[in-house]
Design a protein around this motif. Structure first.
Motif, PDB file in Angstrom:
ATOM      1  N   LEU A 157       2.563 -23.444  -2.516  1.00 23.33           N
ATOM      2  CA  LEU A 157       1.386 -22.522  -2.255  1.00 23.33           C
ATOM      3  C   LEU A 157       1.639 -21.304  -1.716  1.00 23.33           C
ATOM      4  N   ASN A 158       2.404 -21.134  -0.790  1.00 27.19           N
ATOM      5  CA  ASN A 158       2.732 -19.862  -0.046  1.00 27.19           C
ATOM      6  C   ASN A 158       3.795 -19.135  -0.759  1.00 27.19           C
ATOM      7  N   TYR A 159       4.612 -19.814  -1.485  1.00 22.68           N
ATOM      8  CA  TYR A 159       5.668 -18.882  -2.257  1.00 22.68           C
ATOM      9  C   TYR A 159       4.617 -18.235  -3.433  1.00 22.68           C
ATOM     10  N   TYR A 160       3.871 -19.059  -4.238  1.00 24.78           N
ATOM     11  CA  TYR A 160       2.680 -18.333  -4.967  1.00 24.78           C
ATOM     12  C   TYR A 160       1.941 -17.253  -4.428  1.00 24.78           C
ATOM     13  N   THR A 161       1.375 -17.628  -3.242  1.00 26.06           N
ATOM     14  CA  THR A 161       0.871 -16.452  -2.488  1.00 26.06           C
ATOM     15  C   THR A 161       1.449 -15.229  -2.375  1.00 26.06           C
ATOM     16  N   MET A 162       2.846 -15.340  -2.091  1.00 24.00           N
ATOM     17  CA  MET A 162       3.355 -13.980  -1.633  1.00 24.00           C
ATOM     18  C   MET A 162       3.774 -13.156  -3.083  1.00 24.00           C
ATOM     19  N   LYS A 163       3.936 -14.318  -4.192  1.00 21.23           N
ATOM     20  CA  LYS A 163       4.267 -13.426  -5.449  1.00 21.23           C
ATOM     21  C   LYS A 163       2.872 -12.838  -5.935  1.00 21.23           C
TER      22      LYS A 163
ATOM     23  N   VAL B  72       1.792  -7.388   9.497  1.00 20.36           N
ATOM     24  CA  VAL B  72       1.663  -8.582  10.399  1.00 20.36           C
ATOM     25  C   VAL B  72       1.520  -9.613   9.367  1.00 20.36           C
ATOM     26  N   SER B  73       0.218  -9.539   8.214  1.00 16.69           N
ATOM     27  CA  SER B  73       0.078 -10.470   7.358  1.00 16.69           C
ATOM     28  C   SER B  73       1.096 -10.993   6.481  1.00 16.69           C
ATOM     29  N   TYR B  74       1.813  -9.757   6.256  1.00 18.47           N
ATOM     30  CA  TYR B  74       3.392 -10.205   5.337  1.00 18.47           C
ATOM     31  C   TYR B  74       4.241 -11.057   6.165  1.00 18.47           C
TER      32      TYR B  74
ATOM     33  N   MET C  18       6.691 -16.345   7.299  1.00 18.26           N
ATOM     34  CA  MET C  18       7.113 -17.390   7.953  1.00 18.26           C
ATOM     35  C   MET C  18       6.607 -18.631   7.520  1.00 18.26           C
ATOM     36  N   GLU C  19       5.417 -18.709   6.995  1.00 14.59           N
ATOM     37  CA  GLU C  19       4.861 -20.013   6.419  1.00 14.59           C
ATOM     38  C   GLU C  19       5.967 -20.440   5.388  1.00 14.59           C
TER      39      GLU C  19
ATOM     40  N   HIS D 214      10.563 -18.647  -8.927  1.00 12.88           N
ATOM     41  CA  HIS D 214      11.784 -17.958  -8.718  1.00 12.88           C
ATOM     42  C   HIS D 214      12.109 -16.965  -9.466  1.00 12.88           C
ATOM     43  N   VAL D 215      12.041 -17.454 -10.872  1.00 11.37           N
ATOM     44  CA  VAL D 215      12.430 -16.536 -12.086  1.00 11.37           C
ATOM     45  C   VAL D 215      11.420 -15.217 -12.156  1.00 11.37           C
ATOM     46  N   ALA D 216      10.031 -15.596 -11.719  1.00 13.81           N
ATOM     47  CA  ALA D 216       9.139 -14.596 -11.737  1.00 13.81           C
ATOM     48  C   ALA D 216       9.417 -13.313 -10.685  1.00 13.81           C
ATOM     49  N   PHE D 217       9.775 -13.969  -9.502  1.00 17.26           N
ATOM     50  CA  PHE D 217      10.392 -13.015  -8.358  1.00 17.26           C
ATOM     51  C   PHE D 217      11.633 -12.194  -8.483  1.00 17.26           C
ATOM     52  N   VAL D 218      12.643 -12.888  -9.208  1.00 13.78           N
ATOM     53  CA  VAL D 218      13.797 -11.979  -9.613  1.00 13.78           C
ATOM     54  C   VAL D 218      13.725 -11.229 -10.621  1.00 13.78           C
TER      55      VAL D 218
END
Length: 463
Positions: free
Chosen positions: A41-47, A260-262, A267-268, A300-304
């Motif tokens: 969920l949080n990895y998706y939100t960061m993307k 701060v929000s980032y 950290m999540e 992960h592929v989308a990030f990279v």
């Protein structure tokens, strides 16, 4: 709960040598799934954040942190390194988390500092703009008092009192303020020293002393505006200078809020990944786990590749919908007896593997708590009591730091600091009458029309 009888047996001390390993296995399984769900969920939100705004790429350290997270996630969940190699990875993620915590401490200090300057700016605004309207101090005091006690919930009332006292005009000497501070610290006499330390450190950070100096130049955009405010003579500001200062303040505050929000989101991710790393060697992969890992691979592929989020990830969320809430309820039940289980098991056996698992579960309970930046290595209680001498030592530390601050800053800033500290101090009033008298004294002895016209109290009461 599916293991309600197991919890009951352990609570009753029934067949612990058999029941506790069953408990830890079930607990670890649920924690593994739950941590993966939170990670996804949080990895998706960061993307999504990355796609909507490249703002966090301006923070070199944060970008490096995310790059390191991508690598660790790839090694542990995609390449699936062995349990032996997980030891090194655990040390890596722990180091990342510690650095994030230190930097967040400094960002929190900046936030406190800007709030102090905002307090001053709000109270001089009308004196500079020339706008004027009448304020009836008695009516305002009565309205504030009614607002405080319109609820019956004591916790709500105390929260309101802290908010209001932080915004009322501060009209007291430094000596009187230090008396309030002393009374507050005395509340902690006889408690655990760690509680006193946490409280004192929180107050110290409000005025920016006791913070790590190595990060002072890490955020020049914020540091520059702090330096500007430090050199301002608030009594000499004209309208043009005030408006310019307000614009710079708004930009710095917005930038700080974004950063701060980032950091919170980062950290999540780190906490969830840390928990996964600790528990993965002990768990098998099942349907929910495999779905989560497949989603993480795609993300992960989308990030990279700096690509878009694949539709397969969105379809994955449909398959795991509601799972996190159900697991969360079970984990709360497991966690409720964790400390007791650990203590009991240490008494009945020397099984090293179970001891390690229980230590991991205690660490994971902190990682998955609402306190994102909790100290993982700190014991719940130090066992040392804060006696009168210890309280006196902490009082001296705070008063020395505050005295040094008050001696070199303006009256406006000093009052703002007192107000900020009040908002973080327990309620010291012994009766409604004492509160009423404090409100009336504060408003009736404020001879600054601009400060009385500040609409902060009205905003609080109308929110």
């Amino acid at each position: 709960m599916k293991n309600r009888n197991l919890i009951k047996d352990i609570t009753n001390g029934k067949d612990l040598e058999h029941a506790i390993p069953v408990y830890t296995k079930a607990y670890m399984h649920d924690v593994y799934e739950y941590s993966l769900l939170r990670l996804v969920l949080n990895y998706y939100t960061m993307k999504e954040v990355e796609e909507d705004s490249a703002g966090y790429r301006g923070d070199v350290y944060l970008q490096k942190t995310l790059d390191d997270v991508h690598i660790i996630l790839y090694k542990t969940l995609i390449l699936k390194e062995t349990e032996t190699e997980f030891t090194a990875v655990t040390e890596e993620i722990d180091a990342i988390r510690n650095e994030l915590t230190k930097r967040m401490t400094f960002l929190t200090g900046y936030t406190d500092t800007l709030q102090i300057y905002e307090y001053v700016m709000n109270r001089i605004e009308y004196g500079i703009t020339g706008e004027h309207f009448d304020v009836d101090e008695s009516q305002l005091a009565a309205k504030v008092f009614r607002y405080l006690f319109q609820d019956n919930d004591k916790m709500v009332i105390n929260s309101k009192i802290q908010m209001v006292t932080a915004q009322l005009p501060i009209r007291m000497t430094k000596r009187r303020f230090f008396d309030y501070l002393t009374d507050t610290l005395n509340i902690y006499k006889g408690s655990d020293r760690s509680a006193v330390d946490d409280f004192v450190n929180m107050l110290a950070s409000t005025v920016f002393f006791g913070l790590p100096k190595e990060y002072e130049n890490a955020y020049p955009e914020i540091q520059n505006i702090v330096h500007i405010f430090e050199s301002v003579d608030f009594k000499a500001l004209d309208l043009e200078a005030y408006q310019s200062l307000s614009e710079q303040f708004t930009l710095a505050s917005s930038y700080l809020s974004d950063i701060v929000s980032y950091y919170l989101l980062a950290m999540e991710i780190v906490n969830a990944l840390y928990a996964v790393i600790l528990v993965k060697p002990y768990c098998d992969e099942e349907s929910t786990v495999n779905i989560c890992i497949d989603m993480l691979k795609e993300l992960h592929v989308a990030f990279v590749s700096r690509g878009d989020i694949p539709e397969r990830v969105n379809l994955g969320f449909e398959q795991i919908e509601g799972k996190q809430e159900r697991l969360g309820e079970d984990i709360l039940q497991y966690e409720s007896i964790l400390q007791d289980v650990s203590a009991a098991y240490n008494e009945i056996t020397t099984d090293g593997s179970q001891k390690t698992i229980l230590e991991h579960l205690i660490r994971i309970s902190k990682l998955l708590s609402n306190s994102l930046f909790i100290d993982l290595d700190k014991e719940e209680e130090s066992g040392q009591i804060a006696d009168a001498d210890y309280i006196a030592e902490k009082r001296e530390y705070l008063i020395t730091g505050l005295t040094e601050y008050f001696d070199v800053h303006s009256r406006e800033l000093n009052r703002a600091v007192m107000a900020a500290l009040f908002s973080n101090m327990p309620v010291l009033f012994n009766s409604q009458q004492e509160i009423k008298e404090y409100i009336e004294y504060s408003l009736n002895h404020c001879n600054n029309t601009s400060e009385l016209m500040a609409k902060i109290l009205e905003d609080i009461m109308n929110s």
